[in-house]
Design an enzyme around this catalytic site. Structure first.
Site: not given
Length: 285
Positions: A135, A12
């Site tokens: 996350d 990401k």
């Protein structure tokens, strides 16, 4: 024995990262946009009738601290008789701020949920993932997201497709040291007070916000400062997460040129954004 091979665990990027405050327990309150990219680790899951959890591949740390092993142990609470062998082939560097370990853990949760026939929903898997790290729920959420809280409160936030040059300066950033720095800005005004939809639709021609961790990381890690210096003449570099990776985003049809030459040990990739996690269809909403 059932086996899943080459399961993707995508990286990401944080398009921006604001620190808006601090909780009573010391955890920092954040606002960010998380976007998946097509750089990925690959994971093999092999069911073991013995009930053991084995972690193999390029692991250089205590297995009980490994997020994939811990993800399997979490799910094993619901299926004590089940076991597996987890093999991870890394492409996402450790300590780059690209979520590699969290993504690996999320892919293990998604894959084992299916391999072991647990049929947990996306919400249930995200709740388990939060036990592993802030996350992890994003990678189970599986799409562009505006993140709040410590990063676990997620709202869909579609971003225009883009390409990016990502440079990794071959250092692992001490995240705790960054967040613990007295120089860290901790009172950025909430971006929700701005014209948020307009900012999003203008990306990547116009950058959104800033990364509040960037100045501290650049002062702590000279290699990150070097990455900015190398990229600045040809791009608008920004750090992702707490670093150390630095990226420059452009529209999908624009040209992206790699840097040359890079210092020894550095890596770079030209990546594309992903609208949805490749395994998103494996989870019931």
């Amino acid at each position: 024995m059932n086996t899943y091979l080459n399961l993707p665990a995508p990286a990401k990027l944080n398009l921006f990262l604001h620190v808006t405050g601090r909780k009573s327990d010391g955890m920092h309150l954040l606002e960010s946009i998380f976007v998946l990219i097509d750089l990925r680790d690959q994971i093999d899951l092999e069911e073991l009738p013995s009930g053991a959890i084995e972690r193999v591949g390029d692991i250089e740390w205590d297995v009980e601290k490994d997020l994939c092993w811990r993800a399997a142990k979490l799910l094993q609470r619901l299926a004590p008789q089940k076991g597996c062998r987890i093999t991870v082939r890394k492409q996402i560097p450790h300590g780059a701020g690209m979520g590699g370990g969290s993504s690996d853990a999320a892919t293990c949760l998604i894959g084992l949920n299916r391999l072991w026939g647990l049929n947990l929903s996306r919400t249930e898997l995200m709740r388990l993932g939060l036990e592993l790290g802030a996350d992890v729920p994003f990678f189970i959420f599986g799409q562009d997201a505006f993140a709040e809280g410590v990063g676990e409160v997620l709202t869909p936030c579609p971003i225009p497709d883009f390409k990016a040059l990502v440079v990794f300066p071959n250092v692992s950033v001490p995240t705790a040291k960054v967040f613990g720095s007295p120089d860290l800005t901790r009172n950025t005004k909430s971006i929700r007070m701005l014209h948020f939809p307009g900012l999003v639709s203008a990306f990547p021609l116009a950058l959104i916000g800033r990364n509040d961790l960037e100045p501290v990381t650049r002062s702590l890690c000279p290699a990150v400062e070097d990455a900015f210096r190398l990229m600045k003449p040809i791009s608008r570099p920004r750090m992702t997460g707490s670093g150390s990776a630095v990226f420059s985003a452009v529209e999908l049809g624009s040209e992206v040129c790699p840097l040359a030459p890079l210092p020894s040990g550095w890596k770079q990739w030209i990546v594309k954004s992903l609208k949805i996690h490749p395994l998103s269809g494996w989870i019931e909403s």
